[in-house]
Design a protein around this motif. Sequence first.
Motif, mmCIF file in Angstrom:
data_model
loop_
_atom_site.group_PDB
_atom_site.id
_atom_site.type_symbol
_atom_site.label_atom_id
_atom_site.label_comp_id
_atom_site.label_asym_id
_atom_site.label_seq_id
_atom_site.Cartn_x
_atom_site.Cartn_y
_atom_site.Cartn_z
ATOM 1 N N THR A 1 20.885 -18.221 19.006
ATOM 2 C CA THR A 1 20.271 -17.537 17.865
ATOM 3 C C THR A 1 19.216 -16.550 18.324
ATOM 4 O O THR A 1 19.140 -15.420 17.817
ATOM 5 C CB THR A 1 19.632 -18.566 16.909
ATOM 6 O OG1 THR A 1 20.629 -19.500 16.491
ATOM 7 C CG2 THR A 1 19.041 -17.885 15.691
ATOM 8 N N ALA A 2 18.403 -16.935 19.287
ATOM 9 C CA ALA A 2 17.343 -16.059 19.787
ATOM 10 C C ALA A 2 17.923 -14.800 20.423
ATOM 11 O O ALA A 2 17.452 -13.679 20.156
ATOM 12 C CB ALA A 2 16.488 -16.804 20.809
ATOM 13 N N VAL A 3 18.953 -14.947 21.237
ATOM 14 C CA VAL A 3 19.567 -13.794 21.904
ATOM 15 C C VAL A 3 20.224 -12.871 20.887
ATOM 16 O O VAL A 3 20.089 -11.645 20.964
ATOM 17 C CB VAL A 3 20.593 -14.270 22.954
ATOM 18 C CG1 VAL A 3 21.359 -13.089 23.538
ATOM 19 C CG2 VAL A 3 19.888 -15.037 24.069
ATOM 20 N N VAL A 4 20.934 -13.450 19.921
ATOM 21 C CA VAL A 4 21.608 -12.639 18.897
ATOM 22 C C VAL A 4 20.592 -11.879 18.052
ATOM 23 O O VAL A 4 20.760 -10.691 17.762
ATOM 24 C CB VAL A 4 22.503 -13.529 18.011
ATOM 25 C CG1 VAL A 4 23.036 -12.739 16.817
ATOM 26 C CG2 VAL A 4 23.657 -14.095 18.817
ATOM 27 N N LEU A 5 19.521 -12.537 17.650
ATOM 28 C CA LEU A 5 18.490 -11.870 16.845
ATOM 29 C C LEU A 5 17.803 -10.752 17.626
ATOM 30 O O LEU A 5 17.554 -9.667 17.084
ATOM 31 C CB LEU A 5 17.440 -12.889 16.380
ATOM 32 C CG LEU A 5 17.842 -13.837 15.248
ATOM 33 C CD1 LEU A 5 16.719 -14.813 14.958
ATOM 34 C CD2 LEU A 5 18.177 -13.048 13.982
ATOM 35 N N ALA A 6 17.504 -11.004 18.883
ATOM 36 C CA ALA A 6 16.816 -9.999 19.698
ATOM 37 C C ALA A 6 17.661 -8.736 19.845
ATOM 38 O O ALA A 6 17.173 -7.617 19.626
ATOM 39 C CB ALA A 6 16.474 -10.571 21.070
ATOM 40 N N THR A 7 18.918 -8.898 20.223
ATOM 41 C CA THR A 7 19.791 -7.723 20.363
ATOM 42 C C THR A 7 20.103 -7.110 19.017
ATOM 43 O O THR A 7 20.215 -5.889 18.890
ATOM 44 C CB THR A 7 21.109 -8.108 21.076
ATOM 45 O OG1 THR A 7 21.683 -9.244 20.417
ATOM 46 C CG2 THR A 7 20.877 -8.426 22.522
ATOM 47 N N GLY A 8 20.224 -7.948 17.987
ATOM 48 C CA GLY A 8 20.551 -7.435 16.654
ATOM 49 C C GLY A 8 19.485 -6.530 16.094
ATOM 50 O O GLY A 8 19.779 -5.460 15.551
ATOM 51 N N ILE A 9 18.235 -6.930 16.202
ATOM 52 C CA ILE A 9 17.135 -6.111 15.678
ATOM 53 C C ILE A 9 17.060 -4.780 16.415
ATOM 54 O O ILE A 9 16.863 -3.719 15.805
ATOM 55 C CB ILE A 9 15.805 -6.884 15.773
ATOM 56 C CG1 ILE A 9 15.794 -8.028 14.749
ATOM 57 C CG2 ILE A 9 14.615 -5.962 15.554
ATOM 58 C CD1 ILE A 9 14.604 -8.941 14.863
ATOM 59 N N LEU A 10 17.230 -4.810 17.723
ATOM 60 C CA LEU A 10 17.161 -3.572 18.509
ATOM 61 C C LEU A 10 18.297 -2.613 18.150
ATOM 62 O O LEU A 10 18.068 -1.419 17.915
ATOM 63 C CB LEU A 10 17.207 -3.896 20.001
ATOM 64 C CG LEU A 10 15.962 -4.593 20.578
ATOM 65 C CD1 LEU A 10 16.210 -5.031 22.007
ATOM 66 C CD2 LEU A 10 14.741 -3.675 20.509
#
Length: 440
Positions: free
Chosen positions: A109-118
């Motif tokens: 979840t953390a990796v997906v959110l980080a790349t998603g926001i960027l």
Amino acid sequence: MDFALVGLIASLILLMVLALKGMDLLIAAPICALVVALSNGLPIFATQEQGDIANYSDSYLGGFSQFLKVWFLVFLTGALYGKLMEYSGGAKSIAHWIIEHVGMKRAVTAVVLATGILTYGGVSAFIAAFAVYPLAASLFKQADLPHRFIPAALALGSVTFTMTSAGSMEIQNWLPAPYLGTTPYAAWQVSLFTALAMAAIGIYWLNRMIHTAYQQGERFILPQASIIASVEAEQQQNVNPLTAVLSLLAVFITAFLFHQDYSNNALVIALVAGCVVLVVGYWRQLSQHFTKVGSEGALGALIAGANTSAVVGFGSVVKATPAFAFAVDAVTAIPGSPLVSAAIAVTVIAGITGSASGGQTIALPILGPIYLDAGANPEHLHRTISLSSGVLDSLPHNGYVVTLIRAICGESHQSAYLALAKMTMVVPGICTVLALYFLA
């Protein structure tokens, strides 16, 4: 016609193989386009007596140059914005903050959110992957999770729901607008639902795959070819993420304010606004790097634009062949809603070209008017085309897939591609069907 179709299929397979072997798309695409042209009876060049007859050279270079002409400024401003995010530490600061607050227990979840926001905010998928990967590797190492699933997590966050959703700053959301008379916010209600569904299904499924692999004894092993020699060394945090967040907000707000009057050029204006915020807010970090930002950003824009244009050129040759005309006739003759037919057509074309943007660029000028004349709602058609372009674009020869798996994460297609394909093809496919249920 049978030989022409065989030639088309053979060229697609050849393009995949050459890409997997590491051949540059600027070489592979024209070679494969030549296979299509020869098998379909297209002359390589047109003589003076033949005039404007369809031929390999004009079709390939015409598609290549037209795409670059329309979208180069977007690639350039996007590359500069990404480089400013990279050199200032802004991209990593956002990623680090998200990963730190979501925690090790929710690594995916953390990796997906980080790349998603960027990526939703306009940072290219490549830059986002480079920025988030070291932090993702550190997180997976702490949790002792198999490294081979990191490419799938990064891809889920960067080239699925953030790439094709309403309001996204990615080119795949903006391409249909000038052809259909719509805006990047078309059918936002359905888009919001499908984006949340895509993220939820993907995160749940990827966690299940990782859990199964962990139960079978797989653990974290950093590949020799990974871009980082020491994960911990890449984890330093030196800048406040607030400026980076403000730059993303500047991109969103500026794009919203100008999209009605300036169409796709609003994206250029928005990315410039984001660049200004980064330069002002991170002046101390950036003041020594402007030369590198400019040269590397310009080079990155040329490479990204040329690679995409090369695939569009391949598709333009395909478009000029009898086999393509036969395929268009077959797809547009599918009974029922024109949105279903459009989704199938764009999915197939994006798969052939190995590019969501390339597939849209080829399909929209030909199929857009056909489906509008058939009574399709322009906003619904916009969202359908955007979503369906992201279903089969992640075949093995896709440039981002090759770079992410091999160059960034240091994995092989054999180890990492299956999980990535499930995230970037099966999950978007399911959600495209869900969208059609509401839109068609």
